[in-house]
Structures are given as structure tokens and as C-alpha cells.
Design a protein around this motif. Structure first.
Motif, PDB file in Angstrom:
ATOM      1  N   VAL A  59      -2.591   8.678  -0.060  1.00 24.80           N
ATOM      2  CA  VAL A  59      -2.287   9.333  -1.337  1.00 24.80           C
ATOM      3  C   VAL A  59      -2.257  10.846  -1.164  1.00 24.80           C
ATOM      4  O   VAL A  59      -1.343  11.536  -1.648  1.00 24.80           O
ATOM      5  CB  VAL A  59      -3.326   8.937  -2.403  1.00 24.80           C
ATOM      6  CG1 VAL A  59      -3.088   9.699  -3.703  1.00 24.80           C
ATOM      7  CG2 VAL A  59      -3.266   7.442  -2.667  1.00 24.80           C
ATOM      8  N   CYS A  74       0.611   3.921  -2.988  1.00 25.47           N
ATOM      9  CA  CYS A  74       0.187   5.279  -2.650  1.00 25.47           C
ATOM     10  C   CYS A  74       1.259   6.292  -3.031  1.00 25.47           C
ATOM     11  O   CYS A  74       0.940   7.423  -3.423  1.00 25.47           O
ATOM     12  CB  CYS A  74      -0.118   5.373  -1.154  1.00 25.47           C
ATOM     13  SG  CYS A  74      -1.635   4.526  -0.648  1.00 25.47           S
ATOM     14  N   MET A 108      -4.293   1.041  -2.063  1.00 26.21           N
ATOM     15  CA  MET A 108      -4.136   2.415  -1.590  1.00 26.21           C
ATOM     16  C   MET A 108      -5.254   2.773  -0.631  1.00 26.21           C
ATOM     17  O   MET A 108      -6.286   2.094  -0.556  1.00 26.21           O
ATOM     18  CB  MET A 108      -4.129   3.399  -2.749  1.00 26.21           C
ATOM     19  CG  MET A 108      -5.487   3.631  -3.370  1.00 26.21           C
ATOM     20  SD  MET A 108      -5.497   5.025  -4.484  1.00 26.21           S
ATOM     21  CE  MET A 108      -7.262   5.257  -4.716  1.00 26.21           C
ATOM     22  N   THR A 109      -5.044   3.875   0.097  1.00 27.07           N
ATOM     23  CA  THR A 109      -6.086   4.541   0.873  1.00 27.07           C
ATOM     24  C   THR A 109      -6.054   6.021   0.483  1.00 27.07           C
ATOM     25  O   THR A 109      -4.986   6.579   0.239  1.00 27.07           O
ATOM     26  CB  THR A 109      -5.858   4.390   2.388  1.00 27.07           C
ATOM     27  OG1 THR A 109      -4.568   4.914   2.720  1.00 27.07           O
ATOM     28  CG2 THR A 109      -5.946   2.939   2.804  1.00 27.07           C
ATOM     29  N   GLN A 166       0.815  -1.209   0.000  1.00 29.23           N
ATOM     30  CA  GLN A 166       0.000   0.000   0.000  1.00 29.23           C
ATOM     31  C   GLN A 166       0.852   1.265   0.000  1.00 29.23           C
ATOM     32  O   GLN A 166       0.549   2.224  -0.709  1.00 29.23           O
ATOM     33  CB  GLN A 166      -0.931   0.003   1.209  1.00 29.23           C
ATOM     34  CG  GLN A 166      -1.900   1.167   1.224  1.00 29.23           C
ATOM     35  CD  GLN A 166      -2.716   1.213   2.494  1.00 29.23           C
ATOM     36  OE1 GLN A 166      -2.582   2.119   3.295  1.00 29.23           O
ATOM     37  NE2 GLN A 166      -3.586   0.226   2.689  1.00 29.23           N
ATOM     38  N   THR A 167       1.937   1.278   0.774  1.00 28.42           N
ATOM     39  CA  THR A 167       2.799   2.457   0.817  1.00 28.42           C
ATOM     40  C   THR A 167       3.411   2.732  -0.553  1.00 28.42           C
ATOM     41  O   THR A 167       3.464   3.877  -1.010  1.00 28.42           O
ATOM     42  CB  THR A 167       3.907   2.271   1.865  1.00 28.42           C
ATOM     43  OG1 THR A 167       3.304   2.065   3.151  1.00 28.42           O
ATOM     44  CG2 THR A 167       4.808   3.486   1.928  1.00 28.42           C
TER      45      THR A 167
END
Length: 287
Positions: free
Chosen positions: A163, A98, A158-159, A94-95
């Protein structure tokens, strides 16, 4: 006087925040027989480590029941490993995703960029509970129930907040640095991988750390998707441990001992990376 009042309020806020954790440790060190008898004491009169040994499976069922427990046992080490895999997988992927999205919104020019960014920011207002059922149906149709990839899939890419957070930092990077790299023949991907990412260690650690903490304490989604032993995480395992206790006498001391142990990995991570997190919140993009 003003500074003294500020410190008093700060100390009070810290005490209120830490006290539940302290009481959890206190309960974990209390013998089951003394739990209600010493309920008003700030420290157990007969502290013991038997509750930790029971949760870790270092005693048999007979010894656990003689110590006041229910005799229930869970595969604590396996659930801890599952939590590490679940949290680590989400945090790393995710990091990185993003970061790519944040850099694209900050520096690249493409049709509909501002509209797409507005829609993504608007997604911050959607409560996560609204996406729970659609995500469950999707994971079920993909045949990923009771798998680690099924649990991680909805949060993997992602979240919106991450982002937005990284985009704000990328906007604060001087364009002169990127222009100099362009003169050296570095393209957009090389710019992102070789120039921008090394300069963004602080914000990236912040996003990764907050993602680890969020996924480590997640309970409802892993409970729905990861009921099997192979994919059960620690938070769900502690719930199973409580359910195995008699309804008339929950094993609070054992549950608190398990909760204390479950907090330790994240606590150690915060102690090592907490300064990076605080420093990254001061960059100019968030002002």
C-alpha cells in the motif's frame, strides 16, 4: 580504480548470491553414491538426471532405491499446481486491493485518512510471527483448515508495504491528468479503473511479482494450515519428502533436485518481468 573496485565488489556479491543455487544444481546432478566422495568437486564426476526422475515419479521405488534414494515419492505435479493457485490467488487479489487502498490514501479526502495511513505504516514494524497464532485460530474457527482459501485468507487483502509503495507512485502522477478526466465527467472509480491503473503497470507488476515470490517460498503458514493432500503446497511437499527419508541418511540429492524444479517457475517469471521490476523502482515517487 574506483570503478574497478566497484565492479569487483559487485561481481563478488553476485557470486556469493548465486553460489548456493549453483551448489543446489550440482548436488541434484550428483549420484547419491558420489555425494560425499565428490564433496570437494565443483562439478560431479558422473552427472545424472536420475534424481530429477525420482522426484517427478518417473521411476518406481525399486529403481529409486537402486539409485541411492530412499524410495520416497511425492505428488510433485499436484503440489506445484497448488503452489501456483496459492501464489496466483494472493498476488492478484492483494495487488488489486493494495492499489485501491494506495489510491485512496493518495488522492481521496476522508476523515482520519492520515491517522489510518500512519497506523498502517506502523504495522510494518510488527513481525509476522506475532500474527501467526491469531490467524491460525481465526482460520480454524471459520472451518477453513486444509483449504486453499484458508491458507490465502490472512494475506489476501493487503500488506502495508505494498500500500505504501503504490501510494508513493500515485502521488507522483500529475494531477492535470485527473483534472482533465474529471472535466470529461469521470468519477473516482472510473478515474482509478480507466486512468490510474493503465498508467501504473510497472509498479503493479512489481507488487505482484514480489508477492508471488514471497508466497511461493512460504513454508511455515502453509505447513500449519494446509496439511491435507488437496491443499499441500510444494515447499511443504519437499519437507514431507525429506521426512520420508531414513534419519541416518537423508535423501539430499533428491531433495536438491526437487528444490531446483521448484525454483524454475519463479525464475522464469523473474526473467520475463525482471526488467519491469527494475524500471518501476526508478519512478519519482520513491526518490
Amino acid at each position: 580504480m574506483g570503478r574497478g573496485a566497484s565492479w569487483a565488489v559487485l561481481v563478488l556479491a553476485v557470486a556469493v548470491t548465486i553460489f548456493p543455487f549453483y551448489w543446489m544444481v550440482r548436488t541434484a546432478l550428483t549420484p547419491a553414491a558420489d555425494l560425499y566422495r565428490d564433496s570437494t568437486s565443483l562439478w560431479p564426476h558422473h552427472p545424472t538426471l536420475i534424481n530429477f526422475r525420482r522426484v517427478l515419479g518417473l521411476v518406481d521405488a525399486r529403481q529409486a532405491r537402486s539409485a541411492g534414494g530412499s524410495g520416497a515419492q511425492i505428488d510433485f505435479l499436484r503440489y506445484t499446481l497448488n503452489s501456483m493457485i496459492y501464489s496466483g490467488l494472493i498476488a492478484v487479489v492483494q495487488t488489486f486491493c493494495c492499489a485501491m487502498a494506495g489510491y485512496a490514501f493518495a488522492r481521496l479526502r476522508f476523515p482520519g485518512r492520515d491517522l489510518a495511513f500512519g497506523v498502517m505504516v506502523a504495522a510494518l514494524m510488527v513481525p509476522p510471527i506475532f500474527t501467526l497464532l491469531p490467524n491460525f485460530v481465526l482460520v480454524k474457527q471459520l472451518g477453513m483448515l486444509n483449504t486453499m482459501q484458508g491458507m490465502a485468507l490472512p494475506s489476501l487483502l493487503m500488506t502495508p508495504f505494498a500500500v505504501f509503495f503504490l501510494r508513493q507512485f500515485f502521488l507522483s502522477i500529475p494531477r492535470d491528468v485527473e483534472e482533465a478526466a474529471t472535466l470529461e465527467g469521470i468519477g473516482p472509480w472510473g478515474m482509478f479503473w480507466r486512468i490510474v491503473l493503465p498508467m501504473s503497470r510497472g509498479p503493479l507488476i512489481t507488487v505482484g511479482l514480489t508477492t508471488v515470490v514471497w508466497s511461493w517460498k512460504d513454508y511455515l503458514w502453509p505447513l500449519l494450515v494446509g496439511k491435507g493432500e488437496g491443499s499441500r503446497v510444494l515447499t511443504v511437499g519437499l519437507g514431507v519428502f525429506l521426512q520420508q527419508s531414513p534419519n541416518t541418511a537423508p535423501d539430499w540429492t533428491g531433495l536438491m533436485a526437487g528444490s531446483v524444479i521448484s525454483v524454475l517457475p519463479v525464475l522464469v517469471l523473474l526473467l520475463f518481468l525482471g526488467r519491469r521490476l527494475v524500471q518501476s523502482l526508478n519512478f519519482s515517487g520513491m526518490k
